[in-house]
Design a protein around this motif. Structure first.
Motif, short mmCIF file in Angstrom:
data_model
loop_
_atom_site.label_atom_id
_atom_site.label_comp_id
_atom_site.label_asym_id
_atom_site.label_seq_id
_atom_site.Cartn_x
_atom_site.Cartn_y
_atom_site.Cartn_z
N PHE A 27 0.84 -1.21 0.00
CA PHE A 27 0.00 0.00 0.00
C PHE A 27 0.87 1.25 0.00
O PHE A 27 0.64 2.18 -0.79
CB PHE A 27 -0.91 -0.02 1.23
CG PHE A 27 -1.82 1.17 1.35
CD1 PHE A 27 -3.02 1.21 0.68
CD2 PHE A 27 -1.45 2.26 2.13
CE1 PHE A 27 -3.87 2.32 0.77
CE2 PHE A 27 -2.29 3.38 2.23
CZ PHE A 27 -3.49 3.40 1.55
N LEU A 28 1.87 1.29 0.86
CA LEU A 28 2.73 2.47 0.94
C LEU A 28 3.58 2.63 -0.31
O LEU A 28 3.85 3.75 -0.74
CB LEU A 28 3.63 2.36 2.18
CG LEU A 28 2.92 2.51 3.52
CD1 LEU A 28 3.86 2.21 4.68
CD2 LEU A 28 2.34 3.92 3.66
N ALA A 29 4.00 1.51 -0.90
CA ALA A 29 4.81 1.59 -2.13
C ALA A 29 4.00 2.17 -3.27
O ALA A 29 4.53 2.89 -4.13
CB ALA A 29 5.33 0.20 -2.50
N VAL A 163 -6.68 0.23 9.25
CA VAL A 163 -5.24 -0.05 9.20
C VAL A 163 -4.60 0.64 8.01
O VAL A 163 -3.56 1.29 8.13
CB VAL A 163 -4.98 -1.57 9.17
CG1 VAL A 163 -3.51 -1.86 8.88
CG2 VAL A 163 -5.38 -2.21 10.48
N LEU A 164 -5.23 0.50 6.82
CA LEU A 164 -4.65 1.10 5.62
C LEU A 164 -4.71 2.62 5.68
O LEU A 164 -3.78 3.30 5.22
CB LEU A 164 -5.39 0.58 4.38
CG LEU A 164 -5.23 -0.90 4.06
CD1 LEU A 164 -5.97 -1.26 2.77
CD2 LEU A 164 -3.76 -1.29 3.94
N ARG A 165 -5.79 3.16 6.22
CA ARG A 165 -5.91 4.62 6.32
C ARG A 165 -4.79 5.20 7.19
O ARG A 165 -4.32 6.32 6.96
CB ARG A 165 -7.26 4.99 6.92
CG ARG A 165 -7.54 6.48 6.93
CD ARG A 165 -8.81 6.82 7.68
NE ARG A 165 -8.71 6.52 9.10
CZ ARG A 165 -9.64 6.83 10.00
NH1 ARG A 165 -10.76 7.41 9.60
NH2 ARG A 165 -9.49 6.52 11.27
N SER A 166 -4.38 4.43 8.18
CA SER A 166 -3.31 4.87 9.09
C SER A 166 -1.98 4.22 8.74
O SER A 166 -1.11 4.09 9.61
CB SER A 166 -3.70 4.54 10.53
OG SER A 166 -4.98 5.02 10.85
N ALA A 167 -1.81 3.82 7.48
CA ALA A 167 -0.65 3.04 7.07
C ALA A 167 0.70 3.67 7.47
O ALA A 167 1.56 2.97 8.03
CB ALA A 167 -0.69 2.79 5.56
N PRO A 168 0.93 4.96 7.21
CA PRO A 168 2.24 5.53 7.58
C PRO A 168 2.54 5.43 9.07
O PRO A 168 3.66 5.08 9.46
CB PRO A 168 2.11 6.99 7.13
CG PRO A 168 1.06 6.98 6.06
CD PRO A 168 0.08 5.94 6.52
N VAL A 169 1.52 5.70 9.89
CA VAL A 169 1.72 5.65 11.35
C VAL A 169 1.93 4.21 11.81
O VAL A 169 2.86 3.92 12.59
CB VAL A 169 0.51 6.27 12.08
CG1 VAL A 169 0.67 6.12 13.59
CG2 VAL A 169 0.35 7.72 11.69
N VAL A 170 1.08 3.30 11.33
CA VAL A 170 1.18 1.89 11.74
C VAL A 170 2.53 1.31 11.31
O VAL A 170 3.19 0.61 12.09
CB VAL A 170 0.03 1.07 11.12
CG1 VAL A 170 0.20 -0.42 11.44
CG2 VAL A 170 -1.31 1.55 11.64
N ALA A 171 2.94 1.59 10.07
CA ALA A 171 4.22 1.07 9.58
C ALA A 171 5.39 1.62 10.38
O ALA A 171 6.37 0.91 10.65
CB ALA A 171 4.38 1.40 8.10
#
Length: 211
Positions: A27-29, A163-171
């Motif tokens: 997702f982030l990529a 989870v995906l909406r908060s992807a940068p924070v979670v990662a």
């Protein structure tokens, strides 16, 4: 099987196979450089795609079995084998081609909208998630348990979106090691679930031999 036990089985099984944390790097990529609002829209499309696809196969599962002349026991065995292979790859922290192939991931980099493909299909709702949904629907007894599986699908889709909406924070919080650790735990649960599907399928296919 008691309703509460079945509901927990449905949620745990589907959450393990969908595993939104494993989708974070992809997702982030694909959208990590986009504005937060664009990332949120992509996360929503991916979660809605997951929800619609699993609900569709959950509702149509019985018709699909009848159309192709497939017994539930045979599908449990076949689905269990697929899930076991995926579980092993998750425990080895490897990207499985059952989720998405390298060619699909490369092609996705050139698309403007990746929420439906490859994030929604097949990364989140691939063959493993579809097989798990159909097996669980086949195990349901009565309207309450059928409602439980569809509620579990909705809950997993909602958590996936969050989870995906908060992807940068979670990662950033979990790091690659944390994501791999969660993936390995999910893989172990999935492998055990797959073996249970296989054993149930064999027991139902040969009731006179295996009591």
């Amino acid at each position: 099987m008691a309703l509460a036990t079945y509901a927990l089985l449905c949620f745990g099984s589907l959450f393990s196979i969908v595993d939104p944390f494993a989708a974070l790097p992809v997702f982030l990529a694909l959208v990590g450089a986009q504005p937060p609002e664009a990332q949120r829209r992509t996360a929503l499309r991916a979660a809605v795609t997951l929800l619609v696809l699993l609900l569709t196969f959950g509702l149509a599962g019985t018709l699909i079995f009848k159309f192709f002349g497939i017994t539930l026991s045979a599908f449990k065995i076949a689905g269990g084998i697929v899930l076991f292979g995926l579980g092993l790859e998750m425990m080895r922290a490897k990207d499985s081609d059952l989720r998405s192939t390298e060619a699909e991931r490369t092609e996705a980099e050139t698309k403007e909208d990746v929420g439906v493909i490859p994030l929604g299909i097949p990364l989140l709702s691939g063959p493993g998630a579809i097989a798990t949904t159909m097996v669980l629907v086949g195990k349901a007894e009565g309207p309450a348990q059928h409602a439980a599986i569809f509620m579990a699908i909705g809950a997993v889709a909602l958590i996936t979106f969050l989870v995906l909406r908060s992807a940068p924070v979670v990662a950033r919080v979990l790091g690659r090691t944390g994501i791999n650790l969660i993936g390995r735990i999910m893989g172990l649960i999935l492998a055990a679930l797959a073996m249970q599907f296989i054993l149930d399928g064999i027991r139902e296919a040969f009731p006179k031999i295996i009591g």
